[in-house]
Scaffold this motif. Structure first.
Motif, PDB file in Angstrom:
ATOM      1  N   LYS A  33       0.810  -1.219   0.000  1.00 56.60           N
ATOM      2  CA  LYS A  33       0.000   0.000   0.000  1.00 56.60           C
ATOM      3  C   LYS A  33       0.842   1.267   0.000  1.00 56.60           C
ATOM      4  CE  LYS A  33      -4.148  -1.860   0.175  1.00 56.60           C
ATOM      5  NZ  LYS A  33      -5.126  -1.671  -0.936  1.00 56.60           N
ATOM      6  N   ALA A  34       2.094   1.185  -0.358  1.00 50.72           N
ATOM      7  CA  ALA A  34       2.946   2.375  -0.372  1.00 50.72           C
ATOM      8  C   ALA A  34       2.368   3.429  -1.308  1.00 50.72           C
ATOM      9  CB  ALA A  34       4.361   2.005  -0.804  1.00 50.72           C
ATOM     10  N   ASP A  35       2.406   4.677  -0.904  1.00 49.48           N
ATOM     11  CA  ASP A  35       1.754   5.760  -1.664  1.00 49.48           C
ATOM     12  C   ASP A  35       2.678   6.969  -1.710  1.00 49.48           C
ATOM     13  OD1 ASP A  35       0.092   7.576  -2.864  1.00 49.48           O
ATOM     14  OD2 ASP A  35      -1.428   7.549  -1.278  1.00 49.48           O
ATOM     15  N   ILE A  36       3.246   7.250  -2.873  1.00 48.39           N
ATOM     16  CA  ILE A  36       4.175   8.382  -2.974  1.00 48.39           C
ATOM     17  C   ILE A  36       3.450   9.721  -2.967  1.00 48.39           C
ATOM     18  CG2 ILE A  36       5.835   6.979  -4.274  1.00 48.39           C
ATOM     19  CD1 ILE A  36       5.167   8.717  -6.718  1.00 48.39           C
ATOM     20  N   SER A  37       2.130   9.706  -3.128  1.00 47.28           N
ATOM     21  CA  SER A  37       1.393  10.972  -3.129  1.00 47.28           C
ATOM     22  C   SER A  37       1.469  11.671  -1.774  1.00 47.28           C
ATOM     23  CB  SER A  37      -0.071  10.741  -3.514  1.00 47.28           C
ATOM     24  OG  SER A  37      -0.759  10.026  -2.509  1.00 47.28           O
ATOM     25  N   LYS A  38       1.848  10.927  -0.750  1.00 44.77           N
ATOM     26  CA  LYS A  38       1.943  11.506   0.587  1.00 44.77           C
ATOM     27  C   LYS A  38       3.310  12.117   0.854  1.00 44.77           C
ATOM     28  CE  LYS A  38      -1.428   8.195   2.401  1.00 44.77           C
ATOM     29  NZ  LYS A  38      -1.677   7.100   3.385  1.00 44.77           N
ATOM     30  N   LEU A  39       4.226  11.975  -0.084  1.00 41.25           N
ATOM     31  CA  LEU A  39       5.564  12.540   0.092  1.00 41.25           C
ATOM     32  C   LEU A  39       5.533  14.046  -0.093  1.00 41.25           C
ATOM     33  CD1 LEU A  39       7.751   9.958  -1.863  1.00 41.25           C
ATOM     34  CD2 LEU A  39       7.446  10.127   0.618  1.00 41.25           C
ATOM     35  N   GLY A  40       6.278  14.739   0.731  1.00 44.95           N
ATOM     36  CA  GLY A  40       6.358  16.182   0.613  1.00 44.95           C
ATOM     37  C   GLY A  40       7.414  16.617  -0.386  1.00 44.95           C
ATOM     38  N   PRO A  41       7.688  17.919  -0.460  1.00 41.12           N
ATOM     39  CA  PRO A  41       8.708  18.437  -1.380  1.00 41.12           C
ATOM     40  C   PRO A  41      10.101  18.073  -0.897  1.00 41.12           C
ATOM     41  CG  PRO A  41       7.858  20.208  -0.006  1.00 41.12           C
ATOM     42  CD  PRO A  41       7.022  18.996   0.307  1.00 41.12           C
ATOM     43  N   GLY A  42      11.054  18.233  -1.786  1.00 40.31           N
ATOM     44  CA  GLY A  42      12.445  17.978  -1.417  1.00 40.31           C
ATOM     45  C   GLY A  42      13.129  17.101  -2.438  1.00 40.31           C
ATOM     46  N   PRO A  43      14.462  17.237  -2.570  1.00 38.30           N
ATOM     47  CA  PRO A  43      15.197  16.497  -3.602  1.00 38.30           C
ATOM     48  C   PRO A  43      15.130  14.980  -3.424  1.00 38.30           C
ATOM     49  CG  PRO A  43      16.696  17.648  -2.097  1.00 38.30           C
ATOM     50  CD  PRO A  43      15.326  18.174  -1.828  1.00 38.30           C
ATOM     51  N   GLU A  44      15.139  14.489  -2.194  1.00 40.56           N
ATOM     52  CA  GLU A  44      15.068  13.041  -1.995  1.00 40.56           C
ATOM     53  C   GLU A  44      13.726  12.490  -2.459  1.00 40.56           C
ATOM     54  OE1 GLU A  44      16.010  11.951   1.981  1.00 40.56           O
ATOM     55  OE2 GLU A  44      18.057  12.758   1.897  1.00 40.56           O
ATOM     56  N   ASN A  45      12.664  13.193  -2.118  1.00 37.64           N
ATOM     57  CA  ASN A  45      11.346  12.744  -2.547  1.00 37.64           C
ATOM     58  C   ASN A  45      11.135  12.942  -4.043  1.00 37.64           C
ATOM     59  OD1 ASN A  45      10.719  11.965   0.034  1.00 37.64           O
ATOM     60  ND2 ASN A  45       9.577  13.824   0.549  1.00 37.64           N
ATOM     61  N   ASP A  46      11.767  13.966  -4.593  1.00 38.08           N
ATOM     62  CA  ASP A  46      11.716  14.145  -6.051  1.00 38.08           C
ATOM     63  C   ASP A  46      12.361  12.954  -6.754  1.00 38.08           C
ATOM     64  OD1 ASP A  46      10.436  16.577  -5.851  1.00 38.08           O
ATOM     65  OD2 ASP A  46      12.271  17.779  -6.103  1.00 38.08           O
TER      66      ASP A  46
END
Length: 292
Positions: A33-46
């Motif tokens: 159920k991993a969901d990248i839509s919950k990731l915030g801004p930032g180079p690692e999440n990009d």
């Protein structure tokens, strides 16, 4: 039949690690159920977001028709998601959920790394060339897999990883019978000629991937192994089925796999015969690819 037995043994090896993983099946964590839509801004999440984009829309970024000619690493316009369904989050469709926890992996006396595994797909399933280990694309793919595997037990392939083991067929796989299975269950989507459904321009790639011909996986890919293909097909095809309620019988899955593999595919890469298992053999993820 000797070839079939060899494929079956390889497929059984693909289930390595599942024994421990089954013990975790009843735990409340849903690893899928991993969901990248919950990731915030930032180079690692990009970087994680770019990794998912590479999986879902591979042709656009690193396919043979990629927007940037310098990034045309794949030799076809397949997407990783054509085999690793739901961006690597579908059980028994060679998911990525605990891939990172499984690498580096010892096979015999050789150490296999995750980047080697990824490049095994690039040179075989994608019929292309290796991504540089230090490229942003390789970093993004590994970052996405690390995100999907966050919290998974170290060294354990959680339930649903790899491919669902498949029983031996009652009769040797028969491409002629498989042609009938294909016509009944597969041709509506993959078409009579096996060439799938291209996306509408200006998009590149396929809504439904081709299964044979110049635009698909080559003869060294995991999906070119009858046992891998049969296992993948029975658990995942026709598209949308639940692996717990397969549409095809065991025999039908073996037969249609034999039919698809009997069709022309690009040749294996011109490289020396390996003295150790190829990347597509490691962990049985054909990881499977099937494909990818």
């Amino acid at each position: 039949m000797r070839t079939v037995m060899t494929d079956v043994l390889v497929a059984l090896a693909a289930a390595a690690g599942l024994g421990i993983g089954w013990l975790l099946w009843d735990q409340p964590v849903d690893w899928y159920k991993a969901d990248i839509s919950k990731l915030g801004p930032g180079p690692e999440n990009d970087l994680i977001r770019y990794g998912k984009a590479l999986i879902v829309d591979t042709p656009r970024y690193i396919g043979k028709s990629a927007e940037n000619p310098d990034l045309r690493y794949a030799g076809n316009d397949l997407a990783c998601q054509n085999c690793h369904l739901n961006a690597g989050l579908q059980p028994f469709a060679a998911p990525f959920v605990s891939t990172v926890a499984s690498f580096p992996m010892m096979v015999g006396d050789q150490v296999h790394t995750l980047t080697e595994r990824i490049n095994g797909c690039m040179t075989r399933s994608m019929n292309g060339k290796e991504l540089p280990d230090d490229s942003r694309e390789m970093e993004a793919l590994t970052a996405y897999m690390q995100f999907l595997g966050k919290g998974t037990p170290e060294g354990v392939r959680v339930p649903g990883m790899g491919l669902m083991p498949i029983a031996m067929p009652a009769s040797p796989p028969d491409a002629r019978r498989g042609q009938g299975v294909y016509a009944k269950h597969c041709s509506t989507c993959h078409k009579d000629d096996g060439q799938g459904e291209p996306k509408l321009a200006p998009a590149v790639g396929y809504s439904i991937p081709p299964l044979w011909g110049d635009a698909t996986f080559n003869a060294a890919a995991g999906m070119a192994k009858t046992a891998y293909a049969a296992s993948y097909i029975r658990s995942n095809m026709p598209m949308g089925i639940d692996y717990r309620e397969p549409v095809l019988s065991v025999q039908e899955a073996w037969d249609v796999a034999a039919y698809i593999i009997s069709k022309p595919h690009p040749p294996a890469p011109p490289e020396p015969v390996p003295t150790r298992p190829t990347a597509d053999d490691v962990a049985g993820e054909a990881d499977a690819e099937p494909g990818n």
